[in-house]
Design an enzyme around this catalytic site. Structure first.
Site, PDB file in Angstrom:
ATOM      1  N   LYS A   1       0.839  -1.204   0.000  1.00  0.00           N
ATOM      2  CA  LYS A   1       0.000   0.000   0.000  1.00  0.00           C
ATOM      3  C   LYS A   1       0.872   1.252   0.000  1.00  0.00           C
ATOM      4  O   LYS A   1       2.081   1.169   0.261  1.00  0.00           O
ATOM      5  CB  LYS A   1      -0.928  -0.018   1.210  1.00  0.00           C
TER       6      LYS A   1
ATOM      7  N   MET B   1      12.559  24.371   4.965  1.00  0.00           N
ATOM      8  CA  MET B   1      11.840  23.726   3.863  1.00  0.00           C
ATOM      9  C   MET B   1      12.799  22.965   2.932  1.00  0.00           C
ATOM     10  O   MET B   1      12.511  21.846   2.514  1.00  0.00           O
ATOM     11  CB  MET B   1      11.087  24.795   3.069  1.00  0.00           C
TER      12      MET B   1
ATOM     13  N   TYR C   1      16.020  29.077  11.583  1.00  0.00           N
ATOM     14  CA  TYR C   1      14.787  29.711  12.036  1.00  0.00           C
ATOM     15  C   TYR C   1      14.595  29.522  13.539  1.00  0.00           C
ATOM     16  O   TYR C   1      14.811  28.424  14.069  1.00  0.00           O
ATOM     17  CB  TYR C   1      13.580  29.098  11.325  1.00  0.00           C
TER      18      TYR C   1
ATOM     19  N   ARG D   1     -11.201  -0.211  14.709  1.00  0.00           N
ATOM     20  CA  ARG D   1     -10.976   0.589  13.510  1.00  0.00           C
ATOM     21  C   ARG D   1     -11.945   0.032  12.470  1.00  0.00           C
ATOM     22  O   ARG D   1     -13.072   0.472  12.392  1.00  0.00           O
ATOM     23  CB  ARG D   1      -9.503   0.461  13.103  1.00  0.00           C
TER      24      ARG D   1
HETATM   25  C1  LIG Z   1      -0.659  -1.844   6.606  1.00  0.00           C
HETATM   26  C2  LIG Z   1      -1.302  -3.111   6.985  1.00  0.00           C
HETATM   27  C3  LIG Z   1      -0.508  -4.234   7.254  1.00  0.00           C
HETATM   28  C4  LIG Z   1       1.001  -4.185   7.298  1.00  0.00           C
HETATM   29  O1  LIG Z   1       1.389  -3.572   8.499  1.00  0.00           O
HETATM   30  P1  LIG Z   1       2.947  -3.404   8.881  1.00  0.00           P
HETATM   31  O2  LIG Z   1       2.909  -2.893  10.257  1.00  0.00           O
HETATM   32  O3  LIG Z   1       3.491  -2.424   7.906  1.00  0.00           O
HETATM   33  O4  LIG Z   1       3.549  -4.728   8.729  1.00  0.00           O
HETATM   34  C5  LIG Z   1      -1.146  -5.425   7.530  1.00  0.00           C
HETATM   35  N1  LIG Z   1      -2.499  -5.505   7.541  1.00  0.00           N
HETATM   36  C6  LIG Z   1      -3.279  -4.431   7.294  1.00  0.00           C
HETATM   37  C7  LIG Z   1      -4.756  -4.584   7.335  1.00  0.00           C
HETATM   38  C8  LIG Z   1      -2.717  -3.203   7.013  1.00  0.00           C
HETATM   39  O5  LIG Z   1      -3.489  -2.153   6.768  1.00  0.00           O
END
Ligand SMILES: *Cc1c(COP(=O)(O)O)cnc(C)c1O
Length: 392
Positions: free
Chosen positions: A44, A319, A271, A139
């Site tokens: 992802k 930046m 800054y 969630r």
């Molecule tokens: C992102 C995600 C993972 C992977 O999690 P990591 O902590 O990066 O290994 C596994 N399952 C779901 C549902 C996720 O959203």
């Protein structure tokens, strides 16, 4: 000459990390006398900022790829990936089901609205579904009290040919820091799924790397682990480094010194004048700032490597620039190489820790303006070797 910042993405490091995780799963499976789990490599967020093409090249030996966006899944098919693809949040709209159907995607079904959409759908081929159960993360997922009814409805869709392979999934909320809470979540999940046969998927990176945790799941069902972050060479644990886990950084962010200031005691840098020299201090200015994805919350003391020597950040990140301490790096000057994180520098996790965040955020937030250099795949990697000897 372009601005001297560069991110190097190492596909061989990604291949190594996948092989390393697979080898340790195989070693534990042998000890437990059961089959090793299959691996969904999570890609992802454009492979956690490494680029989808690199995810495909690095994890070609995985059993399946998991992501969130339908366009990422379609891009994987278009790039020639024939294996399983899973949408971790399932579909968002009933029109998405056509895309799921066309490309043969597996989906998570986590809520009533999705289940209802699936009940109205008439796909050409049965769709692989993982019923997602809320195991205490609160969630996504069906509440424990709703799961049995959702399973019955999915099983009915299976008999109608709308749903194909049907399994269950859950996500741990504390696999990185609380083994007791994780065992409790697993125990509750196991009693819920007793009447729900089919593949099971519960482990993110932290749970996958927790020795043998998955071996508590029923041995008579296929299992899929879902590692993400560890495959990119970042540790899911606050108290164990990626190097200790045998993982290699897949992303290295480098730049150069583009200016030097000699500061007398009392002079301040950047800054807000957050750093004030107490002794004569040679300050190097690096072509990297928060617009490149370097975290602005990293303050004085954040580790950085200049000309091969470990030193520290000074003052506030701008930046497009940040300041580093060259006082003890006598050889360094304009043009000296700087490693912000990755191979030859601090780990992304150390930098993230100094900025009050996690490696995930820094990897995913690498800015589009940073040029990428790709180290190509090792040609010999045609699949996961079963040689656990590579686990080191
Ligand atoms: C992102 C995600 C993972 C992977 O999690 P990591 O902590 O990066 O290994 C596994 N399952 C779901 C549902 C996720 O959203």
């Amino acid at each position: 000459m372009p601005r001297p910042i560069m991110a190097t993405i190492s596909v061989p490091a990604m291949q190594h990390n996948l092989q390393h995780v697979a080898s340790s799963l195989q070693a534990h499976a042998r000890m437990a006398g059961r089959a090793a789990p299959r691996i969904w490599a999570v890609i992802k967020a454009r492979a956690y900022g490494h680029g989808l093409a690199q995810g495909l090249a690095g994890f070609g030996a995985a059993d399946g790829l998991a992501m969130l966006d339908l366009d990422e899944a379609v891009a994987c098919r278009e790039a020639g990936w024939r294996g399983p693809l899973m949408l971790l949040e399932g579909f968002f709209d009933s029109s998405d089901i056509d895309i799921v159907d066309t490309h043969g995607l597996t989906v998570s079904v986590h809520g009533e609205e999705q289940l209802h959409m699936l009940e109205q759908a008439a796909p050409a081929r049965p769709i692989g579904v993982n019923l997602k159960i809320n195991g205490g993360m609160n969630r996504l997922g069906f509440a424990p009290g709703e799961a049995a009814d959702a399973w019955r409805r999915l099983a009915a869709l299976r008999r109608k040919g709308v749903v194909g392979e049907l399994g269950t999934m859950m996500h741990f909320s504390r696999a990185d820091d609380d083994p007791a809470a994780t065992r409790a979540q697993l125990g509750a999940f196991l009693s819920l799924i007793a009447g729900m046969p089919g593949p099971v998927s519960v482990c993110n990176s932290a749970a996958t790397l927790t020795a043998g945790l998955w071996a508590n799941l029923p041995g008579d069902r296929p299992q899929w682990v879902r590692p993400g972050i560890c495959l990119y060479g970042s540790s899911p644990f606050a108290d164990r480094s990626a190097a200790q886990l045998g993982l290699r950084p897949a992303m290295t962010l480098e730049s150069r010194i583009i200016g030097v200031q000699d500061c007398r005691p009392g002079a301040s840098v950047g800054y807000g004048h957050l750093f004030t020299a107490e002794a004569p201090t040679r300050v190097g200015i690096v072509a990297c700032g928060y617009a490149d994805g370097y975290p602005r919350h990293a303050g004085t003391g954040t580790p950085v490597t200049v000309a091969g020597r470990a030193t520290r950040l000074l003052g506030r990140v701008s930046m497009d620039m940040l300041a580093v301490d060259l006082t003890a790096v006598e050889s360094a000057g304009v043009g000296s190489p700087v490693v912000l994180w990755g191979a030859g520098g601090p780990s992304v996790d150390e930098v993230a820790h100094a900025a009050g965040t996690v490696g995930y955020e820094l990897l995913c937030a690498l800015a589009a303006r940073v040029p990428r250099r790709i180290l190509p795949a090792r040609s010999s990697a045609s699949g996961i070797s079963s040689d656990a000897g590579d686990a080191q």
